[in-house]
Design a protein around this motif. Structure first.
Motif, PDB file in Angstrom:
ATOM      1  N   THR A 241      -0.614   8.703  11.471  1.00  0.00           N
ATOM      2  CA  THR A 241      -0.900   9.419  10.419  1.00  0.00           C
ATOM      3  C   THR A 241      -1.541  11.072  10.795  1.00  0.00           C
ATOM      4  O   THR A 241      -1.415  12.018  10.391  1.00  0.00           O
ATOM      5  CB  THR A 241      -1.884   8.919   9.401  1.00  0.00           C
ATOM      6  OG1 THR A 241      -0.967   7.689   8.695  1.00  0.00           O
ATOM      7  CG2 THR A 241      -2.069   9.632   8.236  1.00  0.00           C
TER       8      THR A 241
ATOM      9  N   PHE B   1       2.335  16.951   0.141  1.00  0.00           N
ATOM     10  CA  PHE B   1       2.200  15.802   1.168  1.00  0.00           C
ATOM     11  C   PHE B   1       1.991  14.445   0.606  1.00  0.00           C
ATOM     12  O   PHE B   1       0.699  14.440   0.058  1.00  0.00           O
ATOM     13  CB  PHE B   1       1.223  16.213   2.370  1.00  0.00           C
ATOM     14  CG  PHE B   1       0.972  15.137   3.637  1.00  0.00           C
ATOM     15  CD1 PHE B   1       0.930  13.770   3.367  1.00  0.00           C
ATOM     16  CD2 PHE B   1       1.369  15.706   4.825  1.00  0.00           C
ATOM     17  CE1 PHE B   1       0.647  12.965   4.419  1.00  0.00           C
ATOM     18  CE2 PHE B   1       1.146  14.763   5.985  1.00  0.00           C
ATOM     19  CZ  PHE B   1       0.773  13.370   5.837  1.00  0.00           C
TER      20      PHE B   1
ATOM     21  N   HIS C  55       1.073  10.719   0.939  1.00  0.00           N
ATOM     22  CA  HIS C  55       0.663   9.820   1.518  1.00  0.00           C
ATOM     23  C   HIS C  55       0.671   8.514   1.025  1.00  0.00           C
ATOM     24  O   HIS C  55       0.061   8.117  -0.004  1.00  0.00           O
ATOM     25  CB  HIS C  55      -0.742  10.005   2.373  1.00  0.00           C
ATOM     26  CG  HIS C  55      -1.236   9.125   3.001  1.00  0.00           C
ATOM     27  ND1 HIS C  55      -0.941   8.965   4.311  1.00  0.00           N
ATOM     28  CD2 HIS C  55      -2.231   8.091   2.842  1.00  0.00           C
ATOM     29  CE1 HIS C  55      -1.500   8.005   4.785  1.00  0.00           C
ATOM     30  NE2 HIS C  55      -2.581   7.206   3.939  1.00  0.00           N
TER      31      HIS C  55
ATOM     32  N   ASN D 186      -0.717   3.261  12.252  1.00  0.00           N
ATOM     33  CA  ASN D 186      -1.101   3.674  11.073  1.00  0.00           C
ATOM     34  C   ASN D 186      -2.084   4.753  10.856  1.00  0.00           C
ATOM     35  O   ASN D 186      -2.237   5.591  10.172  1.00  0.00           O
ATOM     36  CB  ASN D 186      -1.485   2.438  10.106  1.00  0.00           C
ATOM     37  CG  ASN D 186      -0.641   1.495   9.890  1.00  0.00           C
ATOM     38  OD1 ASN D 186       0.771   1.660  10.163  1.00  0.00           O
ATOM     39  ND2 ASN D 186      -1.064   0.239   9.596  1.00  0.00           N
TER      40      ASN D 186
ATOM     41  N   ALA E  23      -6.389  11.648   5.530  1.00  0.00           N
ATOM     42  CA  ALA E  23      -5.683  12.488   4.786  1.00  0.00           C
ATOM     43  C   ALA E  23      -6.670  13.053   3.802  1.00  0.00           C
ATOM     44  O   ALA E  23      -6.386  14.281   3.570  1.00  0.00           O
ATOM     45  CB  ALA E  23      -4.601  11.736   3.985  1.00  0.00           C
TER      46      ALA E  23
ATOM     47  N   ILE F 169       6.480   8.671  14.855  1.00  0.00           N
ATOM     48  CA  ILE F 169       5.530   9.644  14.325  1.00  0.00           C
ATOM     49  C   ILE F 169       4.187   9.755  15.403  1.00  0.00           C
ATOM     50  O   ILE F 169       3.579  10.701  15.065  1.00  0.00           O
ATOM     51  CB  ILE F 169       5.148   9.452  12.927  1.00  0.00           C
ATOM     52  CG1 ILE F 169       4.353   7.957  12.872  1.00  0.00           C
ATOM     53  CG2 ILE F 169       6.454   9.235  11.790  1.00  0.00           C
ATOM     54  CD1 ILE F 169       3.575   7.712  11.486  1.00  0.00           C
TER      55      ILE F 169
ATOM     56  N   HIS G 243       5.057  10.234   3.090  1.00  0.00           N
ATOM     57  CA  HIS G 243       4.789   9.556   4.337  1.00  0.00           C
ATOM     58  C   HIS G 243       4.391   7.993   4.039  1.00  0.00           C
ATOM     59  O   HIS G 243       3.642   7.497   3.865  1.00  0.00           O
ATOM     60  CB  HIS G 243       3.368   9.971   5.086  1.00  0.00           C
ATOM     61  CG  HIS G 243       2.840   9.493   6.110  1.00  0.00           C
ATOM     62  ND1 HIS G 243       3.630   8.840   7.246  1.00  0.00           N
ATOM     63  CD2 HIS G 243       1.454   9.097   6.663  1.00  0.00           C
ATOM     64  CE1 HIS G 243       2.910   8.287   8.037  1.00  0.00           C
ATOM     65  NE2 HIS G 243       1.543   8.530   7.771  1.00  0.00           N
TER      66      HIS G 243
ATOM     67  N   THR H  33       8.966   9.574   6.313  1.00  0.00           N
ATOM     68  CA  THR H  33       8.890   8.950   7.410  1.00  0.00           C
ATOM     69  C   THR H  33       8.831   7.620   6.925  1.00  0.00           C
ATOM     70  O   THR H  33       8.318   6.987   5.989  1.00  0.00           O
ATOM     71  CB  THR H  33       7.514   9.296   8.011  1.00  0.00           C
ATOM     72  OG1 THR H  33       6.358   8.931   7.051  1.00  0.00           O
ATOM     73  CG2 THR H  33       7.095  10.708   8.114  1.00  0.00           C
TER      74      THR H  33
ATOM     75  N   LEU I  80       0.628  13.347  12.392  1.00  0.00           N
ATOM     76  CA  LEU I  80       1.450  14.176  11.174  1.00  0.00           C
ATOM     77  C   LEU I  80       0.621  15.015  10.133  1.00  0.00           C
ATOM     78  O   LEU I  80       1.025  16.157   9.738  1.00  0.00           O
ATOM     79  CB  LEU I  80       2.016  12.876  10.282  1.00  0.00           C
ATOM     80  CG  LEU I  80       3.005  13.318   9.080  1.00  0.00           C
ATOM     81  CD1 LEU I  80       4.421  13.619   9.828  1.00  0.00           C
ATOM     82  CD2 LEU I  80       3.394  12.417   8.202  1.00  0.00           C
TER      83      LEU I  80
ATOM     84  N   ILE J 250       6.392  16.301   2.322  1.00  0.00           N
ATOM     85  CA  ILE J 250       6.416  15.179   3.269  1.00  0.00           C
ATOM     86  C   ILE J 250       6.068  13.917   2.408  1.00  0.00           C
ATOM     87  O   ILE J 250       5.067  13.981   1.562  1.00  0.00           O
ATOM     88  CB  ILE J 250       5.557  15.342   4.426  1.00  0.00           C
ATOM     89  CG1 ILE J 250       5.490  16.479   5.457  1.00  0.00           C
ATOM     90  CG2 ILE J 250       5.293  13.895   5.204  1.00  0.00           C
ATOM     91  CD1 ILE J 250       4.524  16.714   6.631  1.00  0.00           C
TER      92      ILE J 250
ATOM     93  N   CYS K  69      14.453   9.819   9.260  1.00  0.00           N
ATOM     94  CA  CYS K  69      13.645   8.916   9.669  1.00  0.00           C
ATOM     95  C   CYS K  69      13.188   9.146  10.868  1.00  0.00           C
ATOM     96  O   CYS K  69      14.026   9.412  11.968  1.00  0.00           O
ATOM     97  CB  CYS K  69      14.251   7.527   9.845  1.00  0.00           C
ATOM     98  SG  CYS K  69      13.215   6.208  10.057  1.00  0.00           S
TER      99      CYS K  69
ATOM    100  N   VAL L 232       7.239  15.546  15.829  1.00  0.00           N
ATOM    101  CA  VAL L 232       6.931  15.631  14.373  1.00  0.00           C
ATOM    102  C   VAL L 232       6.898  17.361  14.133  1.00  0.00           C
ATOM    103  O   VAL L 232       7.504  17.864  13.306  1.00  0.00           O
ATOM    104  CB  VAL L 232       5.655  15.108  14.164  1.00  0.00           C
ATOM    105  CG1 VAL L 232       5.163  15.552  12.635  1.00  0.00           C
ATOM    106  CG2 VAL L 232       5.792  13.768  14.264  1.00  0.00           C
TER     107      VAL L 232
END
Length: 339
Positions: A102, A118, A120, A98, A161, A57, A77, A15, A105, A75, A22, A63
């Motif tokens: 997130t 993932f 981040h 942001n 996250a 996103i 991110h 992402t 996602l 992913i 993208c 997504v």
């Protein structure tokens, strides 16, 4: 080099990785067709556009569709609103992209049974200024004390996250990086901004007295760091990505003036403007954990700056009208006059 077995992803969603898979809208700090191909080449991937036109996103349906349709197992991110000045003028957009972006996602990843990793991407700015820089650089365990809306939204996204890691066992890795510079970077960031101001015959605009320092890391070294973290990083860990090029902003301006052969006009090409509402003096982070995986910074400040300036000399015209990005205090989404 770490003895950890290499993780081998098969289908990676990046992402905000302009030019790869993208799913973020076009207006971001990275230009399309830039950093993602570099990372892909280093990682041995071929590129495929899962979404033919940039999306968003914050769109849960989009997504979820991409994760399932492309059988995504990894992913990375990167997508975010990142420019601090813009966050002072339009902070709601930073919260939306942001934090909410997130969250969308993370929720989609939680519900996708193919996800195995993932990554981040956060920032060193979540630490705030910190204390005792020389003797106690900030490790990944340092308390988070963000001091501006951008950094606060990045910290908030990190907490989301981490909660998905704890509650749902999401296979998460977090990174916190220094300032990135290099070719293709949108000119609202410090190095390309000063470069483009000088190329247009304008003086650079230094905030405050120019003494605030930042650590600058060349884009190819950053790509190498993510390549190693992707393949060798340990799930549940946080990795600082930092270099050894800590410079006050005034030294950056002077280096660019010299690189462009404008030393004779130096005094006329440096102007001091009002500082940000709050401007962290410096960030000093420890990168021992990343070094243990085998990463080393390879590009010197001098070489990186030379490559960057050469690129903007050739290609700065491709951006079109960037006057709004070259003002002293850009405010995205607000009317402003260009110099």
């Amino acid at each position: 080099m770490s003895s950890l077995p290499d993780y081998a992803p098969k289908s990676v969603l990046v992402t905000g990785g302009a030019g790869s898979v993208c799913i973020l809208e076009r207006r971001r700090c990275g230009e399309r067709h830039s950093s993602a191909p570099l990372l892909a080449r280093k990682s041995g991937f071929s590129l495929k556009h899962a979404v033919k036109t940039p999306g968003d996103i914050t769109s849960s349906d989009l997504v979820t569709y991409v994760l399932k349709e492309e059988k995504i197992d990894t992913i990375m991110h990167f997508a975010a609103q990142t420019h601090v000045d813009n966050s002072f003028g339009n902070s709601f957009q930073f919260t939306h992209n942001n934090i909410y972006g997130t969250h969308v996602l993370l929720e989609a990843a939680k519900c996708c049974d193919t996800i195995r990793r993932f990554v981040h991407v956060s920032t060193d700015e979540v630490y705030g200024e910190g204390e005792d820089f020389e003797t106690d650089p900030m490790t990944e365990e340092h308390i988070l004390e963000p001091t501006n809306p951008y950094a606060a939204t990045k910290a908030g996204a990190e907490f989301l996250a981490k909660s998905y890691r704890r509650s749902f066992k999401l296979p998460l890795i977090i990174t916190r990086g220094n300032n990135v510079y290099g070719p293709h970077q949108y000119p609202e960031k410090l190095v390309p901004k000063f470069t483009n101001q000088l190329l247009r015959g304008r003086p650079v605009t230094l905030h405050g007295d120019g003494s605030n320092t930042r650590n600058f890391l060349y884009v190819e070294d950053v790509a190498s760091a993510f390549d190693i973290i992707l393949h060798k990083g340990k799930l549940g860990e946080i990795y600082n990505i930092g270099g050894q090029n800590e410079l006050p902003n005034i030294a950056v301006a002077e280096a660019l003036i010299k690189e462009l052969g404008l030393d004779a006009q130096k005094e006329a090409l440096v102007t001091f403007v009002g500082d940000r509402a709050f401007n962290d003096l410096r960030y000093t982070i420890s990168t021992d954990k990343l070094a243990a995986l085998g990463w080393r910074e390879e590009t010197t400040w001098e070489d990186g700056l030379k490559k960057t300036v050469e690129w903007y000399r050739k290609y700065t015209n491709r951006y079109g009208n960037i006057d709004a990005a070259l003002v002293a205090h850009p405010r995205q989404g607000l009317k402003q006059d260009a110099p």
